[in-house]
Design an enzyme around this catalytic site. Structure first.
Site, mmCIF file in Angstrom:
data_model
loop_
_atom_site.group_PDB
_atom_site.id
_atom_site.type_symbol
_atom_site.label_atom_id
_atom_site.label_comp_id
_atom_site.label_asym_id
_atom_site.label_seq_id
_atom_site.Cartn_x
_atom_site.Cartn_y
_atom_site.Cartn_z
ATOM 1 N N TYR A 116 -54.503 -47.366 -8.964
ATOM 2 C CA TYR A 116 -53.373 -48.188 -8.527
ATOM 3 C C TYR A 116 -53.923 -49.364 -7.724
ATOM 4 O O TYR A 116 -55.022 -49.851 -7.998
ATOM 5 C CB TYR A 116 -52.380 -47.327 -7.743
ATOM 6 N N LYS A 141 -38.976 -33.100 -30.681
ATOM 7 C CA LYS A 141 -39.734 -34.022 -31.530
ATOM 8 C C LYS A 141 -40.978 -34.518 -30.789
ATOM 9 O O LYS A 141 -42.079 -34.572 -31.351
ATOM 10 C CB LYS A 141 -38.840 -35.204 -31.894
ATOM 11 N N ASP A 154 -32.276 -39.507 -36.262
ATOM 12 C CA ASP A 154 -30.896 -39.028 -36.213
ATOM 13 C C ASP A 154 -29.894 -40.142 -35.923
ATOM 14 O O ASP A 154 -28.984 -39.995 -35.094
ATOM 15 C CB ASP A 154 -30.759 -37.906 -35.180
ATOM 16 N N GLY A 199 -27.358 -40.734 -48.779
ATOM 17 C CA GLY A 199 -27.443 -41.256 -47.428
ATOM 18 C C GLY A 199 -28.857 -41.682 -47.088
ATOM 19 O O GLY A 199 -29.639 -42.074 -47.964
#
Length: 469
Positions: free
Chosen positions: A114, A169, A212, A271
Site C-alpha cells: 500500500y 459460478k 442468466d 432462445g
C-alpha cells in the site's frame, strides 16, 4: 418424472435414542422405508442410557425430507433435536471470499503493498494502461454478470436471489481454472443500463461472463458489450452450452458412425442456448436442421418472426417444414432439446432414424424421459448428474476463460468456440468412447487444460509471447 434421492436435498437429523434395544438399527430401516438413502450415521455423544446420533440422508425434495424426519420420529424412543439442511448450511455467509496473496506482517510489507510504494505502480499503469494486466488482478479476474432474469430453471427471480448461483459460478472458476471471479448482480433489466454498468466496471476485469440474462435481451447486451470493450465477453448460457453440445455430438456421431454433414437434426428451443447451439452446429458443418419453438417449426412463412427467429428461418429448414415438434422429430438422426420438460414421449423417439442420438437437456426434467429415450435411441445425454453423459457448462467456461486470459485476448471468436469443442471432445479417447461415455466428467483432470490450450492457440496466445509462468 419421479426423481431419485439427491445430495442437493441432503439433511442431517440430530436425534437421541435409548442406549439399549433396537432403536439404532431401526434408524436406517426407517429412512429406507421412507424412500431416502442414508449416507452417514455418526454417534456424537454416548451415555449409559442415551445415544446422540446424527443421521445424514438424501431425499428427493423438501416434502420428501420432511417425510423422512416423520418416519424417524415414529421410531420407538427416538427424540428429534435438530434438522439441518446441508445445502443451506453450505451457503451460510456465502461460498467465496477474498484473500490477500501477499503477506502484510510488518511496516515494510505494508509500505510496498500500500502507500507509499503502491503509488509507483499506479503511476506506471497511468503511463501504460496495458501494464494493468501484468501488475494487477486484471490478468486473472472475471466478472460474472447477471440481472437475475433467467436464473437456472427458476426464471426471473431478481439479482438478490441470483447471487447464490453467481457465487457458485465464481467458485467453479477458481476450482477448475484457478481464475478469480466475482459476482456482479445488477438491479436492472434495462439493456442500456446493463451495458453501461458493465462498461464502467470493465477496467478492473480481464473478461466478462454474462450469466442468466433472458433472451432476446441477452443478444443485444452481448453484442453491444463486444463492440465497446477491449476484453472478451462470453455469454455462458449461449456459448458454454454450444461448446458442450458440439463436443458431445461429435463423439456421439462417432459412436453411431454418422457424419454431422449428413444427419438430420431437430432442435427444440430457439432462445439464448438454442440460438448459440444452432450457430455452432452450422459452423461445424451441419446442413440439415429444423428448429422448433413453442409454436412449432421456425420457417420463413411465419409472420411472428423477430430478428433472432428470422435469422434461424433463413439458415435452417430448407424444406420449409411448418408442422410441430413431433413431426419434425420423425426420421431425424439427432434431437437436441434446450427447451421445456416432457414435450416428447418414448414413442416420438421410436419414430426417429435408426441409431438415433437424443440430447434432452432441459433441467431438472428433460424434454423426454431418459429411460424412455434409451429404449429407442443409441445415445442419450441429459443435463442431469444421475444419468450417463451429463452435458454441463462447467466442462467449457473455466477452460475457455483460462485460455482467453492467458492469451490476453480482446474478444471471443467462433474459431475459438470450435477449437474448445473439438478439444473437449478429444479428451474422450477412442478406447473410452461408447454410448454411455461421449463427454468427460467435469472432474476429469485434462478438461480445463485441454480447452484452455485450444482457445489460447486459436487466440494466438503463444504468438503474443504467452508463457506458462
Amino acid at each position: 418424472m419421479a426423481t431419485v434421492p439427491s445430495v442437493s436435498y441432503s439433511i442431517t437429523v440430530r436425534l437421541e435414542v435409548p442406549a439399549g434395544g433396537k432403536a439404532v438399527s431401526q434408524l436406517t430401516h426407517a429412512v429406507e422405508s421412507a424412500g431416502g438413502v442414508v449416507t452417514a450415521l455418526d454417534v456424537t455423544n454416548a451415555g449409559h442410557e442415551k445415544l446422540r446420533i446424527d443421521v445424514t440422508c438424501a431425499a428427493r425434495d423438501t416434502d420428501h425430507a420432511q417425510a423422512i424426519v416423520d418416519q424417524l420420529e415414529a421410531v420407538d424412543g427416538v427424540v428429534i433435536h435438530k434438522v439441518s439442511d446441508r445445502t443451506f448450511l453450505m451457503h451460510l455467509g456465502g461460498k467465496i471470499e477474498m484473500k490477500s496473496k501477499v503477506p502484510l506482517r510488518n511496516r515494510d510489507e505494508l509500505s510496498m503493498a500500500y502507500t507509499p510504494g503502491v503509488a509507483r505502480v499506479s503511476m506506471a499503469i497511468a503511463r501504460n494502461k496495458e501494464d494493468a494486466r501484468r501488475l494487477t488482478i486484471k490478468r486473472n479476474t472475471v466478472a460474472v454478470v447477471t440481472d437475475g432474469s433467467a436464473v437456472l430453471g427458476l426464471g426471473n427471480i431478481g439479482p438478490e436471489a441470483a447471487l447464490p448461483v453467481m457465487e457458485g459460478k465464481a467458485a467453479l472458476f477458481k476450482r477448475f481454472a484457478g481464475i478469480d471471479a466475482w459476482p456482479i448482480c445488477l438491479d436492472t433489466q434495462d439493456v442500456d443500463e446493463i451495458v453501461r454498468a458493465v462498461q464502467l466496471i470493465a477496467p478492473g476485469f480481464g473478461g466478462i461472463n454474462l450469466e442468466d440474462i433472458s433472451a432476446p435481451r441477452c443478444f443485444d447486451v452481448e453484442r453491444r458489450l463486444r463492440e465497446l470493450l477491449d476484453i472478451p465477453v462470453f455469454h455462458d448460457d449461449q456459448h458454454g452450452t454450444a461448446i458442450c453440445v458440439l463436443a458431445a455430438l461429435t463423439n456421439a456421431l462417432r459412436v453411431v458412425n454418422k457424419s454431422i454433414e449428413d444427419v438430420k437434426i431437430t432442435m427444440a428451443g430457439a432462445g439464448a442456448a438454442g440460438n448459440a447451439v444452432l450457430r455452432l452446429l452450422l459452423a461445424a458443418g451441419a446442413r440439415n436442421i429444423v428448429v422448433c419453438d413453442y409454436l412449432g417449426a421456425v420457417h420463413k412463412g411465419r409472420d411472428d418472426l423477430d430478428e433472432s427467429l428470422r435469422w434461424i428461418a433463413e439458415h435452417t429448414n430448407d424444406g420449409g417444414y411448418s408442422g410441430d415438434l413431433r413431426g419434425a422429430v420423425k426420421d431425424a438422426d439427432v434431437f437436441v432439446g434446450v427447451s421445456a420438460p416432457g414435450i416428447l414421449s418414448g414413442d416420438d423417439i421410436a419414430g426417429m432414424a435408426r441409431d438415433a442420438v437424443v440430447f434432452a437437456l432441459a433441467n431438472p426434467e428433460p424434454e423426454v424421459s431418459p429411460d424412455d429415450a434409451r429404449e429407442h435411441a443409441a445415445v442419450v445425454a441429459t443435463g442431469r448428474s444421475d444419468y450417463p453423459n451429463q452435458i454441463n457448462n462447467v466442462l467449457a467456461f473455466p477452460g475457455v476463460f483460462r485460455g482467453l486470459l492467458d492469451a490476453q485476448a480482446t474478444e471471443v471468436s467462433q474459431e475459438m468456440l470450435l477449437a474448445a469443442a473439438h478439444a473437449l471432445a478429444a479428451v474422450v479417447t477412442p478406447e473410452e468412447l461408447g454410448p454411455n461415455y461421449i463427454i468427460p466428467s467435469v472432474f476429469h483432470p485434462d478438461v480445463a487444460t485441454a480447452v484452455a490450450a485450444a482457445v489460447r492457440e486459436s487466440a494466438g496466445g503463444r504468438a503474443r509471447g504467452f508463457t506458462e509462468a
